[in-house]
Design an enzyme around this catalytic site. Structure first.
Site, PDB file in Angstrom:
ATOM      1  N   GLU A 177      17.287 -28.763 -16.832  1.00  0.00           N
ATOM      2  CA  GLU A 177      18.621 -28.835 -17.892  1.00  0.00           C
ATOM      3  C   GLU A 177      19.428 -28.303 -17.032  1.00  0.00           C
ATOM      4  O   GLU A 177      20.507 -29.404 -17.214  1.00  0.00           O
ATOM      5  CB  GLU A 177      18.163 -26.433 -18.994  1.00  0.00           C
ATOM      6  CG  GLU A 177      17.271 -27.140 -20.239  1.00  0.00           C
ATOM      7  CD  GLU A 177      16.285 -27.328 -20.208  1.00  0.00           C
ATOM      8  OE1 GLU A 177      14.741 -26.689 -20.284  1.00  0.00           O
ATOM      9  OE2 GLU A 177      15.619 -26.428 -18.004  1.00  0.00           O
ATOM     10  N   PRO A 211       3.912 -31.092  -8.454  1.00  0.00           N
ATOM     11  CA  PRO A 211       3.562 -29.951  -9.691  1.00  0.00           C
ATOM     12  C   PRO A 211       5.151 -29.771 -10.364  1.00  0.00           C
ATOM     13  O   PRO A 211       5.511 -29.703  -8.951  1.00  0.00           O
ATOM     14  CB  PRO A 211       2.523 -28.553  -8.833  1.00  0.00           C
ATOM     15  CG  PRO A 211       1.855 -29.674  -7.635  1.00  0.00           C
ATOM     16  CD  PRO A 211       3.068 -30.398  -7.430  1.00  0.00           C
ATOM     17  N   GLU A 262      14.590 -40.197 -16.246  1.00  0.00           N
ATOM     18  CA  GLU A 262      14.604 -39.891 -14.542  1.00  0.00           C
ATOM     19  C   GLU A 262      14.168 -40.856 -13.566  1.00  0.00           C
ATOM     20  O   GLU A 262      13.750 -42.048 -12.706  1.00  0.00           O
ATOM     21  CB  GLU A 262      14.514 -38.406 -13.528  1.00  0.00           C
ATOM     22  CG  GLU A 262      14.853 -38.894 -12.323  1.00  0.00           C
ATOM     23  CD  GLU A 262      14.400 -37.037 -11.091  1.00  0.00           C
ATOM     24  OE1 GLU A 262      15.857 -37.024 -10.098  1.00  0.00           O
ATOM     25  OE2 GLU A 262      13.968 -36.246 -11.958  1.00  0.00           O
ATOM     26  N   ASN A 300      10.301 -34.828 -19.021  1.00  0.00           N
ATOM     27  CA  ASN A 300      11.222 -35.741 -18.968  1.00  0.00           C
ATOM     28  C   ASN A 300      10.455 -37.229 -18.175  1.00  0.00           C
ATOM     29  O   ASN A 300      10.319 -37.130 -17.213  1.00  0.00           O
ATOM     30  CB  ASN A 300      12.698 -35.735 -18.826  1.00  0.00           C
ATOM     31  CG  ASN A 300      13.580 -36.364 -18.228  1.00  0.00           C
ATOM     32  OD1 ASN A 300      13.709 -37.346 -19.073  1.00  0.00           O
ATOM     33  ND2 ASN A 300      14.517 -36.238 -17.255  1.00  0.00           N
ATOM     34  N   LEU A 301      10.441 -38.051 -19.088  1.00  0.00           N
ATOM     35  CA  LEU A 301      10.751 -39.346 -17.881  1.00  0.00           C
ATOM     36  C   LEU A 301      11.660 -39.821 -17.808  1.00  0.00           C
ATOM     37  O   LEU A 301      12.079 -41.318 -17.491  1.00  0.00           O
ATOM     38  CB  LEU A 301       9.276 -40.297 -18.937  1.00  0.00           C
ATOM     39  CG  LEU A 301       9.767 -40.715 -20.527  1.00  0.00           C
ATOM     40  CD1 LEU A 301      10.982 -41.621 -20.571  1.00  0.00           C
ATOM     41  CD2 LEU A 301       8.884 -40.885 -21.386  1.00  0.00           C
ATOM     42  N   GLY A 322      13.752 -30.975  -4.824  1.00  0.00           N
ATOM     43  CA  GLY A 322      14.409 -31.934  -5.242  1.00  0.00           C
ATOM     44  C   GLY A 322      14.790 -33.692  -5.049  1.00  0.00           C
ATOM     45  O   GLY A 322      15.796 -34.247  -4.454  1.00  0.00           O
ATOM     46  N   GLU A 323      14.081 -33.800  -4.645  1.00  0.00           N
ATOM     47  CA  GLU A 323      13.164 -35.283  -3.860  1.00  0.00           C
ATOM     48  C   GLU A 323      12.501 -35.680  -5.206  1.00  0.00           C
ATOM     49  O   GLU A 323      11.916 -37.136  -4.496  1.00  0.00           O
ATOM     50  CB  GLU A 323      12.240 -35.050  -3.119  1.00  0.00           C
ATOM     51  CG  GLU A 323      13.448 -34.230  -1.731  1.00  0.00           C
ATOM     52  CD  GLU A 323      12.343 -34.520  -0.185  1.00  0.00           C
ATOM     53  OE1 GLU A 323      13.381 -34.724   0.752  1.00  0.00           O
ATOM     54  OE2 GLU A 323      11.035 -34.912  -0.416  1.00  0.00           O
TER      55      GLU A 323
END
Length: 425
Positions: free
Chosen positions: A66, A269, A338, A335-336, A310-311
């Site tokens: 989020e 993970p 990204e 979520n797909l 963050g990668e």
């Protein structure tokens, strides 16, 4: 009122269990015990700006997903109301770390207090935001009642609600219907979400789309992923992204049953506190593996553990194909979007009810394929690696799918500007 009084009483009685849960989670993530006072709306001096720019817009994003989805909206709010500061609240240390990474010092960060009446009142007295924006499905009865008492309009944006969640809410209608009805406005992701939200008492509800489509992958992350591809010298790569507990064992067992490819598996993970646990699964199976934190994989590495934060965009840019976790077991998927924004073809399992609309749209666009189980996943990975033309078509479709669904930020901002309340001032 009676339902909310009983709900509040139950929360107070559960306080010892809440402390135990925090301590338990802190065994893996010590950060859960940091800033503990904020979870009860007890703040250190200086938390709120005192330099004359103390008009606040509050955005609540519960965790990492989020927080990253809120980025385009936060930037749009800052551009529209430059005299205001943004207060960003969350519930998890990983979400807070993501907020620091994405926004730096541009926002004020704090944990949202537990939904206790006195904590909620302290929160609103301390920060006094002019209006609040709640991301996705953050419905807390005392929080919404407190906002109403303090005359602070709240909007629910990027809102999604599965049929399963709607059935759960309907069982507690006396408690949740007043909460939904107190929202100033709702920006739903889809028509189906809008209908379910309206059925629970939310109004007005507008369909504005999914803000996650407006999140642009950081160019430096895409460049990092491309540098990994160059270093790997053409070896095929498939990514298991945002996997959940129980899924890694299924994936690894099926992968070993269908061994025969020289493809590198990159496994990331969903929750960082599980990195060590997943590493133990590799060791127990005798796999040659390496951590991202230890450097790049070499020719002998079978599995690369993505133990960095963050990668994710870099991992998607690196991979030829990605499986999105949370979907092999009945966990609702992840979520797909990204992955598609990075031009990475997607595979999903049978359980995607938490991201139903985005998944169905990606499947219809040819950007994704669904598999029935872990064995079917391995067979599909092998087939697509052998069918270069099909894989290239999926990659092109992924980019087109992501581009076609952008624009939710501006639609949501337009809704915020016109709803009756302080946002329009």
């Amino acid at each position: 009122m009676i339902a909310r009084w009983l709900y509040s009483l139950a929360l107070y009685l559960l306080l010892p269990a809440i402390f135990v849960r925090l301590a338990w989670r802190a065994r893996r993530q010590p950060e859960y015990l940091a800033n503990l006072g904020e979870r009860f709306a007890v703040y250190a001096d200086g938390r709120r700006p005192r330099n004359g720019k103390n008009r606040l817009i509050w955005v609540h994003a519960v965790s990492v997903g989020e927080t990253r989805a809120a980025q385009p909206l936060v930037e749009a709010l800052q551009a529209r109301w430059p005299a205001h500061r943004i207060l960003l609240t969350g519930m998890t240390p990983t979400g807070r770390a993501a907020g620091a990474e994405v926004f730096g010092e541009r926002v004020i960060q704090a944990y949202l207090p537990y939904d206790l009446p006195d904590a909620v009142d302290r929160f609103f007295r301390h920060f006094a935001p002019e209006f609040g924006v709640l991301m996705e499905t953050e419905i807390w009865p005392n929080l919404l009642a407190g906002a109403r008492r303090h005359e602070i309009p709240l909007l629910l944006v990027n809102a999604r609600l599965s049929e399963r969640s709607a059935r759960g809410y309907r069982r507690f209608a006396a408690l949740v219907r007043p909460a939904f009805a107190s929202l100033a406005a709702v920006a739903a992701q889809s028509e189906a979400d809008a209908a379910r939200l309206a059925g629970l008492g939310a109004a007005p509800v507008a369909v504005c789309g999914n803000l996650k489509f407006d999140v642009v992958p950081a160019p430096e992350r895409l460049a990092l992923g491309q540098s990994w591809r160059t270093a790997l010298a053409g070896r095929p790569v498939w990514l298991a992204a945002s996997t959940r507990e129980g899924e890694e064992a299924l994936l690894l067992d099926a992968w070993q049953r269908h061994a025969g490819s020289d493809a590198l598996l990159v496994l990331v993970p969903r929750h960082p506190q599980r990195f060590a646990e997943v590493a133990e699964l590799f060791a127990a199976r005798g796999l040659a593996w390496r951590r991202r934190s230890e450097g790049l994989p070499d020719a002998g590495t079978a599995v690369w553990l993505g133990d960095s934060m963050g990668e994710m965009a870099a991992y998607y840019a690196f991979a030829d194909l990605a499986f999105i976790g949370g979907s092999l077991l009945p966990l609702g998927g992840q979520n797909l979007i990204e992955a598609a924004a990075c031009g990475c073809p997607v595979l999903v399992g049978p359980h995607t009810f938490n991201f139903q609309r985005a998944t169905e749209d990606a499947l219809a666009a040819g950007a994704a394929q669904r598999v029935a189980d872990a064995d079917a996943l391995m067979l599909t990975v092998d087939r697509l690696f052998s069918a270069k033309t099909s894989l290239a078509a999926m990659r092109a479709a992924a980019g087109e799918f992501a581009a076609a669904h952008r624009g939710a930020t501006q639609r949501t901002l337009a809704l915020i500007e016109r709803f009756p309340g302080r946002a329009g001032r």
